[in-house]
Design a protein around this motif. Sequence first.
Motif, PDB file in Angstrom:
ATOM      1  N   PHE A 183       0.842  -1.200   0.000  1.00  8.97           N
ATOM      2  CA  PHE A 183       0.000   0.000   0.000  1.00  8.97           C
ATOM      3  C   PHE A 183       0.880   1.254   0.000  1.00  8.97           C
ATOM      4  N   ALA A 184       1.892   1.257   0.876  1.00  7.60           N
ATOM      5  CA  ALA A 184       2.775   2.428   0.959  1.00  7.60           C
ATOM      6  C   ALA A 184       3.526   2.618  -0.353  1.00  7.60           C
ATOM      7  N   TRP A 185       3.946   1.517  -0.959  1.00  6.65           N
ATOM      8  CA  TRP A 185       4.678   1.592  -2.232  1.00  6.65           C
ATOM      9  C   TRP A 185       3.791   2.227  -3.298  1.00  6.65           C
ATOM     10  N   GLN A 186       2.491   1.919  -3.258  1.00  4.85           N
ATOM     11  CA  GLN A 186       1.591   2.464  -4.271  1.00  4.85           C
ATOM     12  C   GLN A 186       1.218   3.922  -3.986  1.00  4.85           C
ATOM     13  N   ILE A 187       0.992   4.247  -2.715  1.00  4.29           N
ATOM     14  CA  ILE A 187       0.358   5.524  -2.388  1.00  4.29           C
ATOM     15  C   ILE A 187       1.354   6.649  -2.082  1.00  4.29           C
ATOM     16  N   SER A 188       2.561   6.294  -1.599  1.00  8.24           N
ATOM     17  CA  SER A 188       3.504   7.344  -1.184  1.00  8.24           C
ATOM     18  C   SER A 188       3.760   8.369  -2.292  1.00  8.24           C
ATOM     19  N   GLY A 189       3.913   7.899  -3.532  1.00  5.11           N
ATOM     20  CA  GLY A 189       4.190   8.815  -4.639  1.00  5.11           C
ATOM     21  C   GLY A 189       3.050   9.801  -4.847  1.00  5.11           C
ATOM     22  N   TYR A 190       1.845   9.327  -4.640  1.00  9.06           N
ATOM     23  CA  TYR A 190       0.653  10.163  -4.760  1.00  9.06           C
ATOM     24  C   TYR A 190       0.669  11.248  -3.681  1.00  9.06           C
ATOM     25  N   MET A 191       0.937  10.826  -2.437  1.00  7.13           N
ATOM     26  CA  MET A 191       0.998  11.791  -1.342  1.00  7.13           C
ATOM     27  C   MET A 191       2.122  12.796  -1.596  1.00  7.13           C
ATOM     28  N   MET A 192       3.243  12.275  -2.117  1.00  6.50           N
ATOM     29  CA  MET A 192       4.379  13.137  -2.432  1.00  6.50           C
ATOM     30  C   MET A 192       3.960  14.283  -3.357  1.00  6.50           C
ATOM     31  N   VAL A 193       3.180  13.963  -4.396  1.00  2.00           N
ATOM     32  CA  VAL A 193       2.757  14.987  -5.352  1.00  2.00           C
ATOM     33  C   VAL A 193       1.960  16.092  -4.660  1.00  2.00           C
TER      34      VAL A 193
END
Lengths: 312, 274
Positions: A183-193
């Motif tokens: 989940f973190a691998w998928q979502i972290s980039g989104y949160m980063m943006v």
Amino acid sequence: MNTQLETKSQTNKAIKSVSKRNKTIKNILTYAAFVGPALLFFIVIQIIPFFMGVYYSFTSWNGVSSTAEWVGLANYIKIFKNDPGFVNSFLFTTKFMFAAVIISNFIGFGLALLLNAALKSRNLLRTVFFIPNVIGGLLLGFIWQFIFVKGFASIGKMTDLAFFKLPWLGDENTAFWGIVIVFAWQISGYMMVIYIAALQGVDQNLLEAAKIDGASNWTLLTKIIIPLILPAFTICIFLTISMAFKIFDINISLTNGGPFNSTQSVAINIYQEAFQYNRYGLGTAKSILFFIVVAIFTTVQVLATKKREVEA
Amino acid sequence: MNRYTKKTFVLEIFGILLAIVFLIPFYFVIINSLKSFAEILIDGAAWPKEFLFSNYLKVWEIINFPRAFWNSLIITVLSNIGLVVISSMAAWKLVRTPSKLSKIIFIFFIAAMVIPFQTVMIPLMKIGGILNLTNSIPGLVIMYFGFGVPLSLFLYHGFVKTVPIEIEESARIDGCSQFGVFWRIVFPLLKPITVTVVILNTLWIWNDYLLPLLVLQEKELRTIPLATSSFFAQYTKQWDMGLAALMLGITPVIIFFLFLQKHIIKGIASGSIK
């Protein structure tokens, strides 16, 4: 040009007074033509099923027979008193939500801080960190199933690190963390943006001034940057809460709820109740409880964001 | 303002190392999709002795990849067109007709964003049966209209407010019908938000698994996620072919992302209110 417009508006007025009624009817029809299709699809696909769901949650509907017997609160009572599977899935989902929200926001914010520095490879790195987010959860889960089962084993052989030699998906505890990792691998980039967008809005002069006054980087971060971008934290935290709480795709392809249903999310539990055991009445009752919890989260989010907006 | 210092260099190295960690799963999938099953079992991390493309050829046939790709594509394209048309029209009319009714309708759409899919899906399958929407691609597309409309309308609604009304008014006076005003004048001005709406809906619909799973039972109608999951159900632990199937499955969306990444990242950031 002006006179032309005037004459036109005069004629318009004349027409208006003659057929005001026709005009109103025409206006109503155009309004319906523009708004109607969106409203129709929305009501048929989401609103009617929602209210049907409320009704069916008080019945013993099995999905096949045309009649559904009214059973009152029996389904709800059964869920609370006599359904350890559902209670467990609720506990798992809540526990998962806490871990997933903290970790993916921590990584996402960290990545945003990193990319906010004047790195040469900034755009490339942003692309890389974001890639997992465009792949659907189902395929991601399968990819990571392989990584946990075979990939980690071979890294473990190479490096002799205990971390990679754990029975990842075969053990209740590590399977839980396995889902958190994916989940973190998928979502972290989104949160980063989202965090990057907020960080770019921070006034550089303010930071320069604080630096001249001798503020350390840590003080800059905790006393100036984080308070200034609090709205971004609200958005990200509630986005991740809602995504983590509704988790289905990753969960089904990575562990399918196992081992021994220990990692079964509420969404999977509802799905199985209805479409595998054909207990539609019970399934809808669960889905209504699920709705109530999600609705509370979302309402709190809206209220919290609104409050911040007033303060800012 | 920001000079490239030693510290920035250290950060740069750290960032690149992190990126490599992020990409390692892809490395494993790619190299192992080109190996034989036996070779995967011996060492999953090693570079393939020789590149075996036979896995891909086999999977291509088994899951009927062209068919699944076509189904995913047609569903995504049709849903996008419909969502753009119905939600832009409705949003424009709601903004341009300030009345109590418009306000109530707008709030009605937004409030329903709270409803999770799982709460709707069970009765929806009954309605789908009655209206003949199940086991058909047009039926699934219609369902996407219903699920996608709140967010799309919300994004358009916010954008229309920033479009000056004067241009529309003069066109009206020149005798243009409301449809004419909307399609010839307003819609082209909405292009930036249309791009965002299309990107968000494409990523959602292309990757969606549960709704197609419930609606499409026939093998011929399977989308990429459905074809992949039924492949895994049938060929458990046959990783040589499984990984090739995953590669086929993720390639289209990764290409889509790499081509449009600027728009996608911007769109994701602005659509994050959902």
